[in-house]
Scaffold this motif. Structure first.
Motif, mmCIF file in Angstrom:
data_model
loop_
_atom_site.group_PDB
_atom_site.id
_atom_site.type_symbol
_atom_site.label_atom_id
_atom_site.label_comp_id
_atom_site.label_asym_id
_atom_site.label_seq_id
_atom_site.Cartn_x
_atom_site.Cartn_y
_atom_site.Cartn_z
ATOM 1 N N ASN A 138 60.191 -32.851 7.636
ATOM 2 C CA ASN A 138 60.153 -33.701 6.437
ATOM 3 C C ASN A 138 59.007 -34.713 6.474
ATOM 4 O O ASN A 138 59.099 -35.809 5.911
ATOM 5 N N PHE A 139 57.930 -34.326 7.150
ATOM 6 C CA PHE A 139 56.778 -35.218 7.266
ATOM 7 C C PHE A 139 56.220 -35.600 5.895
ATOM 8 O O PHE A 139 55.778 -36.744 5.682
ATOM 9 N N TYR A 140 56.205 -34.643 4.948
ATOM 10 C CA TYR A 140 55.521 -34.861 3.678
ATOM 11 C C TYR A 140 56.350 -35.622 2.643
ATOM 12 O O TYR A 140 55.802 -36.055 1.614
ATOM 13 N N LYS A 141 57.611 -35.792 2.879
ATOM 14 C CA LYS A 141 58.468 -36.459 1.908
ATOM 15 C C LYS A 141 57.968 -37.876 1.629
ATOM 16 O O LYS A 141 57.824 -38.698 2.540
ATOM 17 N N GLY A 142 57.667 -38.153 0.372
ATOM 18 C CA GLY A 142 57.216 -39.477 -0.029
ATOM 19 C C GLY A 142 55.720 -39.712 0.059
ATOM 20 O O GLY A 142 55.231 -40.752 -0.408
ATOM 21 N N LEU A 143 54.969 -38.766 0.665
ATOM 22 C CA LEU A 143 53.515 -38.952 0.751
ATOM 23 C C LEU A 143 52.865 -38.651 -0.600
ATOM 24 O O LEU A 143 53.433 -37.982 -1.451
ATOM 25 N N ILE A 262 54.844 -36.403 -3.158
ATOM 26 C CA ILE A 262 55.582 -35.219 -2.706
ATOM 27 C C ILE A 262 57.052 -35.616 -2.516
ATOM 28 O O ILE A 262 57.370 -36.477 -1.705
ATOM 29 N N ASP A 263 57.915 -34.962 -3.273
ATOM 30 C CA ASP A 263 59.344 -35.212 -3.128
ATOM 31 C C ASP A 263 59.883 -34.469 -1.908
ATOM 32 O O ASP A 263 60.725 -34.991 -1.158
ATOM 33 N N SER A 264 59.409 -33.242 -1.711
ATOM 34 C CA SER A 264 59.834 -32.454 -0.551
ATOM 35 C C SER A 264 58.907 -31.264 -0.390
ATOM 36 O O SER A 264 58.207 -30.868 -1.327
ATOM 37 N N PHE A 265 58.922 -30.719 0.820
ATOM 38 C CA PHE A 265 58.127 -29.519 1.116
ATOM 39 C C PHE A 265 58.998 -28.657 2.023
ATOM 40 O O PHE A 265 59.222 -28.993 3.181
ATOM 41 N N SER A 266 59.513 -27.575 1.486
ATOM 42 C CA SER A 266 60.414 -26.721 2.241
ATOM 43 C C SER A 266 59.824 -25.328 2.414
ATOM 44 O O SER A 266 59.253 -24.760 1.484
#
Length: 268
Positions: A138-143, A262-266
């Motif tokens: 979840n590194f990208y969450k919020g970026l 970015i809200d999420s990256f799955s």
């Protein structure tokens, strides 16, 4: 006889004048062609300069000092513009074997809409391993996606800077380059890895999404690793681009007018 001689001399003088005028016109035509050629070459040089200035350090926007230095010498004075020797990836970088031969699919959810994505572990195993690992944490969450370019042949949205300003994380760098286009062409939908200029081991956490066919000349290190592609939702990025960039040093390169996060990256 005297009148006849004068007429002959006058006729000869007129012929000589006509020849001189024709020669003058020929020289003028040559000069115009030469000037046109120089103008064309100057325009091509200006275009090359603009591209070099945009791409000297692709992982961040050049500072004003770097811009001036690049304008003067077509290169950035920063260390990142000098090719770095091959180096081993750090202990915190996942091994390429974890992604080799695999295809990862998933969703990059932005605050402006969702993109379906696919990463190719066969062509870019190291890059695919890195982004799968970061997504799982979840590194990208919020970026944010801090950079947008809207030039005629240079259309990308860049994301993944932990600081949000385009600077990289010196503790998280890796290489080598993989799956770089031999023709420097990045088709619409391409997902590629941003890096510091001239450094094949300058990859990090940032990536860019190509929303229209784009040409990015290789630098001293080579091209940019193509890790995957957008499989759906590319129109989301096109709409972000249509809104333009915030006013600044460049009318076609800067932060998106509409903030993108970015809200999420799955990936699976």
């Amino acid at each position: 006889m005297a009148a006849s001689s004068r007429s002959a001399r006058e006729a000869k003088r007129r012929v000589q004048q006509m020849e001189a005028k024709r020669e003058l016109r020929r020289e003028q035509d040559k000069r115009r062609k030469r000037d046109n050629l120089l103008a064309t070459a100057g325009g091509a040089a200006a275009l090359v300069l603009a591209v070099v200035l945009q791409l000297t350090v692709f992982s961040s926007n050049p500072s004003e000092d770097e811009f001036k230095a690049a304008e003067a010498g077509l290169q950035s004075p920063s260390a990142s513009a000098t090719p770095s020797p091959a180096a081993s990836n750090g202990a915190n970088i996942p091994k390429p074997e974890t992604a080799a031969g695999k295809t990862f699919t998933g969703t990059l959810a932005l605050n402006r809409g969702n993109l379906g994505v696919s990463l190719d572990g066969s062509k870019a195993p190291q890059a695919a391993a890195v982004f799968k690992s970061l997504a799982d944490k979840n590194f990208y969450k919020g970026l944010s996606c801090h950079r947008l370019t809207t030039a005629a042949s240079f259309g990308v949205l860049q994301c993944g800077s932990k600081s949000g300003d385009g600077s990289g994380d010196p503790a998280y760098t890796w290489g080598p380059l993989e799956n770089t286009p031999a023709n420097n062409k990045y088709p619409a939908g391409t997902i590629a890895v941003a890096r510091t200029g001239g450094n094949a081991y300058g990859n990090g956490t940032q990536f860019f999404i190509v929303y229209k066919d784009t040409v990015i000349p290789a630098d001293a290190a080579g091209g940019y690793t193509v890790v995957g592609k957008v499989t759906s939702g590319l129109d989301v990025v096109s709409k972000i681009a249509a809104a333009g960039v915030k006013p600044g040093a460049s009318a076609t390169d800067g932060a998106p007018v509409e903030p993108v996060t970015i809200d999420s990256f799955s990936l699976k």
